[in-house]
Write a protein that holds these residues in place. Structure first.
Motif, short mmCIF file in Angstrom:
data_model
loop_
_atom_site.label_atom_id
_atom_site.label_comp_id
_atom_site.label_asym_id
_atom_site.label_seq_id
_atom_site.Cartn_x
_atom_site.Cartn_y
_atom_site.Cartn_z
N PRO A 95 -3.94 4.89 -17.35
CA PRO A 95 -2.58 5.25 -16.91
C PRO A 95 -2.59 6.04 -15.59
O PRO A 95 -1.60 6.04 -14.87
CB PRO A 95 -2.04 6.08 -18.07
N GLU A 96 -3.72 6.67 -15.27
CA GLU A 96 -3.81 7.42 -14.01
C GLU A 96 -3.62 6.53 -12.79
O GLU A 96 -3.23 7.00 -11.72
CB GLU A 96 -5.17 8.13 -13.89
N LEU A 97 -3.88 5.25 -12.96
CA LEU A 97 -3.70 4.31 -11.85
C LEU A 97 -2.23 4.26 -11.42
O LEU A 97 -1.93 4.14 -10.23
CB LEU A 97 -4.20 2.93 -12.24
N LEU A 98 -1.32 4.40 -12.38
CA LEU A 98 0.10 4.45 -12.04
C LEU A 98 0.40 5.66 -11.16
O LEU A 98 1.18 5.57 -10.21
CB LEU A 98 0.95 4.51 -13.32
N ASP A 99 -0.23 6.79 -11.47
CA ASP A 99 -0.04 8.00 -10.66
C ASP A 99 -0.58 7.79 -9.24
O ASP A 99 0.04 8.21 -8.27
CB ASP A 99 -0.75 9.21 -11.30
N LEU A 100 -1.74 7.13 -9.13
CA LEU A 100 -2.33 6.87 -7.82
C LEU A 100 -1.43 5.96 -6.99
O LEU A 100 -1.20 6.22 -5.81
CB LEU A 100 -3.73 6.26 -7.97
N LEU A 101 -0.92 4.90 -7.61
CA LEU A 101 -0.03 3.98 -6.89
C LEU A 101 1.26 4.68 -6.48
O LEU A 101 1.75 4.47 -5.36
CB LEU A 101 0.26 2.75 -7.75
N ALA A 102 1.80 5.53 -7.36
CA ALA A 102 3.02 6.28 -7.02
C ALA A 102 2.75 7.26 -5.88
O ALA A 102 3.58 7.40 -4.96
CB ALA A 102 3.54 7.02 -8.25
N ALA A 103 1.59 7.93 -5.90
CA ALA A 103 1.24 8.85 -4.83
C ALA A 103 1.08 8.11 -3.51
O ALA A 103 1.50 8.61 -2.45
CB ALA A 103 -0.04 9.61 -5.18
N ALA A 104 0.50 6.91 -3.56
CA ALA A 104 0.34 6.11 -2.34
C ALA A 104 1.70 5.73 -1.77
O ALA A 104 1.92 5.80 -0.55
CB ALA A 104 -0.49 4.86 -2.64
N GLU A 105 2.63 5.35 -2.64
CA GLU A 105 3.97 5.00 -2.17
C GLU A 105 4.67 6.20 -1.54
O GLU A 105 5.35 6.08 -0.53
CB GLU A 105 4.80 4.42 -3.32
N GLN A 106 4.48 7.39 -2.13
CA GLN A 106 5.07 8.61 -1.56
C GLN A 106 4.47 8.92 -0.20
O GLN A 106 5.18 9.28 0.74
CB GLN A 106 4.86 9.79 -2.50
N LEU A 107 3.16 8.76 -0.08
CA LEU A 107 2.49 9.01 1.19
C LEU A 107 2.96 8.02 2.25
O LEU A 107 3.24 8.40 3.39
CB LEU A 107 0.97 8.92 1.01
N LEU A 108 3.09 6.76 1.88
CA LEU A 108 3.56 5.75 2.83
C LEU A 108 5.00 6.04 3.26
O LEU A 108 5.36 5.87 4.43
CB LEU A 108 3.44 4.36 2.23
N ALA A 109 5.82 6.49 2.32
CA ALA A 109 7.20 6.83 2.67
C ALA A 109 7.22 8.02 3.63
O ALA A 109 8.02 8.06 4.57
CB ALA A 109 8.00 7.15 1.40
N ALA A 110 6.32 8.97 3.43
CA ALA A 110 6.29 10.16 4.27
C ALA A 110 5.77 9.87 5.67
O ALA A 110 6.19 10.51 6.64
CB ALA A 110 5.43 11.25 3.62
N THR A 111 4.86 8.91 5.79
CA THR A 111 4.28 8.60 7.11
C THR A 111 5.08 7.56 7.86
O THR A 111 4.76 7.24 9.01
CB THR A 111 2.82 8.12 6.99
N GLY A 112 6.09 7.01 7.22
CA GLY A 112 6.91 5.99 7.88
C GLY A 112 6.08 4.78 8.23
O GLY A 112 5.33 4.27 7.42
N GLU A 113 6.20 4.33 9.45
CA GLU A 113 5.50 3.12 9.89
C GLU A 113 4.11 3.41 10.46
O GLU A 113 3.44 2.50 10.92
CB GLU A 113 6.33 2.40 10.94
N ALA A 114 3.66 4.65 10.42
CA ALA A 114 2.39 5.00 11.06
C ALA A 114 1.22 4.18 10.53
O ALA A 114 0.37 3.74 11.30
CB ALA A 114 2.12 6.50 10.90
N VAL A 115 1.15 3.97 9.23
CA VAL A 115 0.03 3.22 8.66
C VAL A 115 0.09 1.77 9.10
O VAL A 115 -0.91 1.18 9.49
CB VAL A 115 0.01 3.35 7.12
N ASP A 116 1.29 1.16 9.06
CA ASP A 116 1.43 -0.23 9.52
C ASP A 116 1.06 -0.38 10.98
O ASP A 116 0.55 -1.41 11.40
CB ASP A 116 2.87 -0.72 9.33
N LEU A 117 1.31 0.64 11.77
CA LEU A 117 1.05 0.58 13.20
C LEU A 117 -0.37 0.98 13.58
O LEU A 117 -0.75 0.89 14.74
CB LEU A 117 2.05 1.46 13.96
N CYS A 118 -1.16 1.41 12.60
CA CYS A 118 -2.54 1.81 12.85
C CYS A 118 -3.29 0.64 13.49
O CYS A 118 -3.30 -0.46 12.96
CB CYS A 118 -3.22 2.20 11.54
N PRO A 119 -3.94 0.87 14.66
CA PRO A 119 -4.61 -0.24 15.34
C PRO A 119 -5.82 -0.80 14.58
O PRO A 119 -6.22 -1.94 14.80
CB PRO A 119 -5.04 0.36 16.67
N THR A 120 -6.38 -0.03 13.66
CA THR A 120 -7.54 -0.49 12.91
C THR A 120 -7.15 -1.21 11.63
O THR A 120 -7.68 -2.28 11.32
CB THR A 120 -8.47 0.69 12.57
#
Length: 125
Positions: free
Chosen positions: A88-113
């Motif tokens: 069940p901890e995997l759900l927490d990890l996925l939720a945390a990732a979604e929160q982090l992505l929401a907080a960083t906006g498009e920065a991860v998508d725009l990462c050149p690497t």
């Protein structure tokens, strides 16, 4: 202190190999889609094929990888198997990732690497 915290404290500059393997297993779009679907509940391979739009053999190979990583379990039901999240901890990890992505906006998508290449970058490759 948990084992992970202990290993990080021992050498904060060394990447823990288990963490690297975990994030690699989550780094494939198909495996991540499978995990997101399994977060909703158990599923058969045919359900996952419909969800991710890949061949049955490809979905089965991804499920095998996820089982070997300890992220997915399966149980036989008649001639089929039902797959589910192992932890069940995997759900927490996925939720945390979604929160982090929401907080960083498009920065991860725009990462050149690791981000999604723009049309200009694609044409220069």
């Amino acid at each position: 202190m948990k084992q992970t915290e202990t290993s990080l404290a021992a050498d904060p500059c060394a990447a823990p190999t288990a963490a690297v393997a975990l994030f690699r297993s989550l780094g494939d779009p198909a495996r991540l889609a499978i995990l997101r679907r399994l977060a909703e509940g158990e599923a058969r391979v045919t359900d996952l094929v419909t969800c991710v739009g890949l061949a049955q053999s490809t979905v089965s190979a991804h499920l095998s990888c996820l089982r070997e990583c300890g992220l997915v379990v399966s149980r036989p039901v008649g001639r089929a198997s039902l797959h589910s999240l192992a932890r069940p901890e995997l759900l927490d990890l996925l939720a945390a990732a979604e929160q982090l992505l929401a907080a960083t906006g498009e920065a991860v998508d725009l990462c050149p690497t690791y981000g999604i290449p723009s049309a200009t970058e694609e044409s220069t490759r």
